[in-house]
Design an enzyme around this catalytic site. Structure first.
Site, PDB file in Angstrom:
ATOM      1  N   GLU A  79      33.898  36.499  44.781  1.00 26.99           N
ATOM      2  CA  GLU A  79      35.244  36.783  44.297  1.00 26.99           C
ATOM      3  C   GLU A  79      35.720  38.141  44.786  1.00 26.99           C
ATOM      4  O   GLU A  79      34.924  39.076  44.949  1.00 26.99           O
ATOM      5  CB  GLU A  79      35.325  36.774  42.766  1.00 26.99           C
ATOM      6  N   THR A  80      37.027  38.209  44.998  1.00 27.00           N
ATOM      7  CA  THR A  80      37.720  39.475  45.204  1.00 27.00           C
ATOM      8  C   THR A  80      38.769  39.598  44.114  1.00 27.00           C
ATOM      9  O   THR A  80      39.510  38.653  43.846  1.00 27.00           O
ATOM     10  CB  THR A  80      38.379  39.540  46.589  1.00 27.00           C
TER      11      THR A  80
END
Length: 269
Positions: A44-45
């Site tokens: 995830e970002t």
């Protein structure tokens, strides 16, 4: 844009779950957010921007895998709170406005950060045909984890079974919205953890997630009922590994862990 890479749910670099974190003035269009997340290429970002004072939340927060936006992410929330505090952008508890409602992250004196997340509603289901073959282990118990998470929670025989899993990810993708959480009771609680888990999320572009905060909102009620106490520690037995302290509070679950910034740089495009 300044970008940090933060290892979450660990107190040492190159362990736990890495997340990209970008603090913005406002969210650009979704395509740009998705392209950045694909370039970062971690599970995830997180993208966050400050909200006007006086509202129910302090920062808006969104999470993207390399393939799609997700409704909930624990480790990237922990990473974002860590960046806000270490960068001096926010003091004390921070309230995030997200697709899963307002989520709070509170720094503690021991250096950990505690996340306040909704507890996943667990519904027992019959073992879907083909899950055992896809996972590579016979399920003892199978539960649906509800819409925020979208996984099957699968209990298997023991810790060694969890550690030895080598699932057929293509086949596993057919059985849930996001993926499968595999878990078992700890072989030896004296090692400092009560249960183990591994998380496989082929439907959002993540073969195996190193340490998954959102999954703990399902694992905490599952194991608290079986072990008879609300405070537990889970070990996610991926190759990077990480520990999450959980505290079940009815409809809310508290998740606590450390985070470490390993890269601090600038996105040039």
């Amino acid at each position: 844009m300044r970008i940090r890479i933060v290892d979450a749910f660990t107190d040492r670099p190159f362990a736990g779950n890495p997340a990209g974190v970008l603090l913005l003035d406002a969210f650009p269009d979704d395509d740009r957010l998705q392209r950045v997340a694909l370039e970062v290429n971690h599970s995830e970002t997180a993208f966050a921007h400050r909200l006007p004072a006086g509202g129910e939340a302090d920062w808006a927060l969104r999470w993207f895998t390399p393939a799609t936006e997700v409704a909930m992410c624990g480790h990237a929330t922990l990473a974002t709170a860590h960046v806000l505090h270490t960068a001096g952008a926010h003091e004390g508890p921070v309230r995030f406005a997200t697709r899963s409602g307002v989520l709070t992250a509170t720094p503690r004196e021991d250096g950990t950060i505690t996340l306040d997340f909704p507890t996943a509603p667990l519904t027992p289901v019959q073992t879907p045909a083909g899950v055992a073959e896809a996972l590579g282990a016979e399920p003892r118990t199978v539960l649906d984890t509800g819409p925020n998470i979208g996984d099957l929670l699968v209990e298997v025989a023991d810790e060694q079974t969890v550690r030895g899993l080598a699932p057929d990810l293509g086949a596993l993708a057919a059985h849930s919205e996001r993926g499968v959480i595999a878990t078992a009771r700890a072989e030896d609680p004296a090692r400092g953890y009560d249960y183990v888990s591994r998380c496989f999320f082929p439907n959002v572009g993540i073969d195996e997630d190193p340490v998954t905060g959102s999954a703990q909102t399902a694992l905490a009620p599952f194991w608290s009922e079986r072990l008879g106490r609300p405070d537990l520690t889970g070990l996610q037995a991926s190759s990077r590994s990480g520990r999450v302290r959980t505290e079940l509070r009815g409809e809310r679950t508290l998740l606590s862990g450390h985070a470490v910034t390993v890269i601090d740089g600038e996105l040039l495009v």
